[in-house]
Design a protein around this motif. Structure first.
Motif, PDB file in Angstrom:
ATOM      1  N   GLY A  16       0.814  -1.139  -0.164  1.00 47.32           N
ATOM      2  CA  GLY A  16      -0.027  -0.132   0.080  1.00 47.32           C
ATOM      3  C   GLY A  16       0.923   1.148   0.138  1.00 47.32           C
ATOM      4  N   SER A  17       0.272   2.194   0.023  1.00 50.33           N
ATOM      5  CA  SER A  17       0.807   3.744   0.240  1.00 50.33           C
ATOM      6  C   SER A  17       0.296   4.398   1.260  1.00 50.33           C
ATOM      7  N   LEU A  18       1.255   5.455   1.541  1.00 51.51           N
ATOM      8  CA  LEU A  18       0.893   6.668   2.570  1.00 51.51           C
ATOM      9  C   LEU A  18       1.773   7.946   2.089  1.00 51.51           C
ATOM     10  N   THR A  19       1.017   9.060   2.445  1.00 53.58           N
ATOM     11  CA  THR A  19       1.832  10.235   2.286  1.00 53.58           C
ATOM     12  C   THR A  19       1.990  11.049   3.517  1.00 53.58           C
ATOM     13  N   LEU A  20       3.241  11.442   3.855  1.00 49.32           N
ATOM     14  CA  LEU A  20       3.425  11.920   5.024  1.00 49.32           C
ATOM     15  C   LEU A  20       3.585  13.509   4.888  1.00 49.32           C
ATOM     16  N   SER A  84       4.569   0.961  -2.421  1.00 48.77           N
ATOM     17  CA  SER A  84       4.845  -0.149  -2.373  1.00 48.77           C
ATOM     18  C   SER A  84       5.634  -0.367  -0.938  1.00 48.77           C
ATOM     19  N   LEU A  85       4.882  -0.126   0.279  1.00 48.82           N
ATOM     20  CA  LEU A  85       5.370  -0.185   1.475  1.00 48.82           C
ATOM     21  C   LEU A  85       5.557  -1.756   1.765  1.00 48.82           C
ATOM     22  N   LYS A  86       6.743  -1.745   2.461  1.00 44.14           N
ATOM     23  CA  LYS A  86       7.195  -3.060   3.241  1.00 44.14           C
ATOM     24  C   LYS A  86       6.931  -3.246   4.521  1.00 44.14           C
TER      25      LYS A  86
END
Length: 121
Positions: A16-20, A84-86
């Motif tokens: 998934g993805s996140l924006t900080l 592409s979080l791990k």
């Protein structure tokens, strides 16, 4: 006088993805460098990505090709787009800035309060 306020952390599944976001509370006269660090439990804090005044961008090898750092000077905000979080990306992420606040002589280093990013497998 300047505070860095972070937001955007949370729980996400692998892939998934996140924006900080990291927003400065006061106007900034100049920016020498800004970046993102992270610290996982039991590990040392490491540099994730940084921008330097000349425009040079650095990424840690572990995030290269997946993370993107950017700035919006008009909003005094720094961003970190994470794709592409791990699970190994799980950590507390900190914003860092070396800046000269408006109306203040000299440069100062500031840190955000940290925001938790958790990536489930």
């Amino acid at each position: 006088q300047v505070q860095l306020v972070e937001s955007g952390g949370g729980l996400v599944q692998a892939g998934g993805s996140l924006t900080l976001s990291c927003a400065a509370s006061e106007p900034i006269f100049s920016i020498n460098a800004m970046g993102w660090y992270r610290q996982a439990p039991g590990k040392q804090r490491e540099l994730v990505a940084s921008t330097i005044s000349g425009g040079r961008i650095n990424y840690a090898d572990s995030v290269k090709g997946r993370f993107t750092i950017s700035r919006d000077n008009a909003k005094n905000t720094l961003y970190l787009q994470m794709n592409s979080l791990k699970p190994e990306d799980t950590a507390v992420y900190y914003c860092n800035a070396n800046i000269q606040p408006r109306g203040v002589r000299g440069n100062y280093v500031y840190w955000g309060q940290g925001t938790q990013v958790t990536v489930s497998s």
